[in-house]
Design an enzyme around this catalytic site. Structure first.
Site, PDB file in Angstrom:
ATOM      1  N   LEU A  39       0.844  -1.186   0.000  1.00 59.53           N
ATOM      2  CA  LEU A  39       0.000   0.000   0.000  1.00 59.53           C
ATOM      3  C   LEU A  39       0.883   1.240   0.000  1.00 59.53           C
ATOM      4  O   LEU A  39       1.999   1.221   0.526  1.00 59.53           O
ATOM      5  CB  LEU A  39      -0.912   0.020   1.236  1.00 59.53           C
ATOM      6  CG  LEU A  39      -1.961  -1.086   1.345  1.00 59.53           C
ATOM      7  CD1 LEU A  39      -2.705  -0.972   2.670  1.00 59.53           C
ATOM      8  CD2 LEU A  39      -2.935  -1.039   0.177  1.00 59.53           C
ATOM      9  N   ASP A  40       0.363   2.341  -0.554  1.00 65.21           N
ATOM     10  CA  ASP A  40       1.097   3.600  -0.534  1.00 65.21           C
ATOM     11  C   ASP A  40       1.268   4.080   0.897  1.00 65.21           C
ATOM     12  O   ASP A  40       0.528   3.683   1.808  1.00 65.21           O
ATOM     13  CB  ASP A  40       0.338   4.664  -1.334  1.00 65.21           C
ATOM     14  CG  ASP A  40       0.228   4.311  -2.809  1.00 65.21           C
ATOM     15  OD1 ASP A  40       1.071   3.534  -3.296  1.00 65.21           O
ATOM     16  OD2 ASP A  40      -0.704   4.822  -3.467  1.00 65.21           O
ATOM     17  N   ALA A  41       2.219   4.985   1.100  1.00 68.82           N
ATOM     18  CA  ALA A  41       2.499   5.496   2.443  1.00 68.82           C
ATOM     19  C   ALA A  41       1.271   6.130   3.079  1.00 68.82           C
ATOM     20  O   ALA A  41       1.044   5.999   4.288  1.00 68.82           O
ATOM     21  CB  ALA A  41       3.648   6.501   2.379  1.00 68.82           C
TER      22      ALA A  41
ATOM     23  N   HIS B  61      -1.089   2.522  -8.273  1.00 73.74           N
ATOM     24  CA  HIS B  61      -1.997   3.584  -7.828  1.00 73.74           C
ATOM     25  C   HIS B  61      -3.388   3.446  -8.451  1.00 73.74           C
ATOM     26  O   HIS B  61      -4.023   4.453  -8.798  1.00 73.74           O
ATOM     27  CB  HIS B  61      -1.431   4.966  -8.179  1.00 73.74           C
ATOM     28  CG  HIS B  61      -0.182   5.325  -7.441  1.00 73.74           C
ATOM     29  ND1 HIS B  61      -0.085   5.313  -6.063  1.00 73.74           N
ATOM     30  CD2 HIS B  61       1.039   5.714  -7.897  1.00 73.74           C
ATOM     31  CE1 HIS B  61       1.129   5.701  -5.705  1.00 73.74           C
ATOM     32  NE2 HIS B  61       1.841   5.930  -6.784  1.00 73.74           N
TER      33      HIS B  61
END
Length: 247
Positions: free
Chosen positions: A100-102, A191
Site C-alpha cells: 500500500l502507498d504510504a 496507484h
C-alpha cells in the site's frame, strides 16, 4: 525455493553466511554436494548440512492494519517501515504481499511464503480487494443518498487509464455517503484506485483497504495477528500448487 533461502530458513545463518557454506561444499542435496547458492530445491528434497537433514521453519502468514505515513518496505525511508510494528523472529525472512502507498491505511498481508503471496495477488485468480474510498467531490446521483448510476456503470465496464492499453477489470462500487464509497477490484495496478477516480474527474483524499479475499482487517490500527489455517487456505488455491521451481 533457492538453496541459500532454504538453508537460511532451516538454520540461524543469514543469506551471506549461507552462500559461503554452500560455496565451500558443505551442503548436499539428495546425496550430492551443491555449490550453487541459487540452485532450485524443494521442501521434499533431503538437504544435509553439518551432518543433519535440514527442516525449514513453518511458513508464517500475518495480517497488519497499516497506519498512515508508514512504508510497505523492510527498511525505513521517508517514513518508518511497517516492520517496526512487528514483534517476530527472523523478520528479514518476511515480505509484504500487496503493498500500500504510504498515505493508504488498512489490511496488509506479510509472509515468508513466496508462492502463496504470488498466488494471492495473481490476476488470474481474481482475488477481490475492498477499499473504503474518501473523495474530494460528491458522487451523489439525482436523488440524495444514491451513488451516480452512470459512474457505477463506467467502473463496472472498466476504465481506460492514461498510459495503459487495456481497460481495468470490472469494479464494483457501493455507496456509503456522498463522498465515500466502497470499491471492490480484482487487480492491483500502480496507484489503481486513485487513478480510476482521477480518470472520472474526482480525487481520492483517503484510502483504506478493508478486505483481501475473505480476510477482513479486524485488528486496531498499527496492530497485527497471525492468519488462521482456514484464512491461509481460503483463497481457492493450494499454497503449494504452483511455482515450485520459481521461488
Amino acid at each position: 525455493m533457492r538453496l541459500d533461502k532454504f538453508v537460511c530458513k532451516s538454520t540461524r545463518l543469514n543469506r551471506e553466511e549461507a552462500v559461503v557454506v554452500i560455496g565451500a561444499g558443505k551442503v548436499a542435496v539428495n546425496g550430492s554436494v551443491v555449490v550453487d547458492a541459487g540452485a532450485q530445491v524443494h521442501e521434499s528434497n533431503c538437504i544435509v548440512f553439518q551432518g543433519g537433514c535440514l527442516k525449514p521453519r513453518p511458513f508464517r502468514y500475518l495480517l497488519l492494519n497499516k497506519p498512515k505515513n508508514t512504508l510497505c518496505s523492510n527498511v525505513d525511508g521517508d517514513h518508518p517501515s511497517i516492520f517496526n510494528l512487528l514483534d517476530v523472529e527472523y523478520p528479514h525472512e518476511l515480505h509484504i504481499a500487496g503493498r500500500l502507498d504510504a498515505d493508504t491505511t488498512g489490511l496488509v498481508l506479510i509472509t515468508d511464503d513466496g508462492r502463496w503471496s504470488f498466488n494471492v495477488f495473481n490476476p488470474k485468480y481474481h482475488c477481490q480487494k475492498v477499499y473504503r474510498v474518501r473523495l474530494r467531490d460528491s458522487i451523489e446521483g439525482e436523488h440524495k443518498g444514491e451513488i451516480d448510476k452512470q459512474l457505477v456503470t463506467r467502473f463496472k465496464q472498466g476504465l481506460e487509464l492514461p498510459g495503459e492499453t487495456k481497460p481495468t477489470l470490472p469494479a464494483k462500487m457501493a455507496y456509503v455517503s456522498e463522498r465515500e464509497v466502497l470499491l471492490t477490484i480484482s487487480e492491483g495496478r500502480y496507484h489503481q484506485v486513485k487513478r480510476m477516480f482521477a480518470t472520472v474527474g474526482n480525487r481520492v483524499v483517503g484510502l483504506h483497504r478493508e478486505r483481501v479475499g475473505s480476510i477482513e482487517c479486524d485488528v486496531p490500527c498499527g496492530e497485527w495477528r497471525y492468519l488462521s489455517d482456514e484464512e491461509v487456505e481460503g483463497f481457492g488455491f493450494s499454497p503449494f500448487s504452483e511455482l515450485d521451481n520459481r521461488l
